[in-house]
Design an enzyme around this catalytic site. Sequence first.
Site, short mmCIF file in Angstrom:
data_model
loop_
_atom_site.label_atom_id
_atom_site.label_comp_id
_atom_site.label_asym_id
_atom_site.label_seq_id
_atom_site.Cartn_x
_atom_site.Cartn_y
_atom_site.Cartn_z
N SER A 231 -12.21 2.73 1.62
CA SER A 231 -10.81 2.53 1.27
C SER A 231 -9.93 2.34 2.50
O SER A 231 -10.21 1.46 3.29
CB SER A 231 -10.37 3.72 0.41
OG SER A 231 -9.35 3.31 -0.43
N HIS A 373 -13.20 3.69 -7.95
CA HIS A 373 -12.94 3.70 -6.51
C HIS A 373 -13.49 4.99 -5.91
O HIS A 373 -12.97 6.08 -6.17
CB HIS A 373 -11.42 3.65 -6.36
CG HIS A 373 -10.93 3.53 -4.96
ND1 HIS A 373 -11.04 2.37 -4.23
CD2 HIS A 373 -10.30 4.43 -4.15
CE1 HIS A 373 -10.49 2.55 -3.04
NE2 HIS A 373 -10.05 3.80 -2.97
C1 GCU Z 1 -4.29 3.71 -2.07
C2 GCU Z 1 -3.91 2.46 -1.34
C3 GCU Z 1 -5.14 1.65 -0.92
C4 GCU Z 1 -6.12 2.53 -0.19
C5 GCU Z 1 -6.43 3.75 -1.02
C6 GCU Z 1 -7.33 4.78 -0.35
O1 GCU Z 1 -4.83 3.39 -3.34
O2 GCU Z 1 -3.04 1.73 -2.15
O3 GCU Z 1 -4.76 0.58 -0.07
O4 GCU Z 1 -7.28 1.80 0.13
O5 GCU Z 1 -5.23 4.44 -1.33
O6 GCU Z 1 -7.37 4.85 0.86
O7 GCU Z 1 -7.97 5.54 -1.08
#
Ligand code: GCU
Length: 394
Positions: A231, A373
Amino acid sequence: MAQDKDTFKGSDTLPQLLVSENGQEIKTSDEWQNIRRPELLKVFTEEMYGCMPGLPEEIKYTVFESSTNALGGIATRKQITISMVNKGNLTSVDLLLYLPNSVKKPSPLFLTLNFKGNHAISDEPEIKICEKMMAPSDKEPYPRANASSRWPLKLILSKGYALATMARGDIAIDGKGYPTNNVLGLFPELQNRNDNFSTIGAWAWTLSRALDYLEKQPEINPEQIIVLGHSRLGKTALWAGVNDPRFTAVISNDSGAGGAALSRRMLGETIGDLCKNFPYWFCKNFQKYVGHDKEMPFDQYQLMALIAPRHIYVASAQDDAWADPEGEFTSLMLANSVFELYGIPNALPGTKMPSVNSPLRWHNGYHMRTGKHDLTEYDWQSYINFLDKHFKHE
Ligand code: GCU
């Protein structure tokens, strides 16, 4: 190249990869390396992720704890403090390292950042609790082993891979403004400019400082060091990989917008979302592109190409629309033309998204797993399968 209309949504307006700013067509790896790559690196540095400092005046690595009997005897654990001083500013970051005991020759190494503290990746009571807060909203350190589901250490170590990790908040707090006792505070003069040293920049820079130490350890194979992140830390892994050619492979797990995903598709998170919620991840210049995702003069597939000819693996999750899985896949696939200049045809094979849980593995790799995710054991196993293919035969 045969193109699937849906997969390529938004890619018809992409900025050029293989034409230099003065219109020269880039036809060889030398022209890429000497003309086009420096141009694009400058653009991503000045317009998006910010400048990167050199070494601090002083840097010291101190092993403060170790055991040859970690993880039930399969690993050797070391904890190292990286202490840094620059122009009277000081900070330190803890690095946790696991080495596989079963391997007698130098091992490949995953170098990663974690979200919640080194102590949150495992229940081993000897791991030092990270007292620095990860984000401004945190009130106390995360509980020990709180993130252990993301870190299948026994799997990684038993497959013969070493693992080293540091916590994002130990390097630079994940929030606006910056305290002086962190890596950004080592270089305050790099703040008051539009291509300022950013938080993603600081995270990536510190990965390279850990690498300075790790590549010299006799138990580690310096030719097989992989930078991996999930992420926001996947965006960071990509930026670290772009800047530091010593990383042999770069793995982006669900990095999404500002990472692997193409910006101009505008599916899921947009530049506006990134700049509103996390402006400090990037440099101030990046704010210029809010609302201009489709006309930006650069896009993330060019970032992927900057890692060539080294290995890249991008992974997505089926339920992670916010990170735009197709945009992540397309970006990596469109970087193939630069790998071709290095004599590597179809670095990522296929022009269509593979079906779920069917990894594509060649010079580069991609998978989309079922689920949300996250960084899961499935992801790690797929990375290890991919890396084994390259490392066991090189
Ligand atoms: C949020 C953000 C993302 C990021 C994520 C994370 O969802 O919008 O850009 O990748 O956090 O780091 O878990």
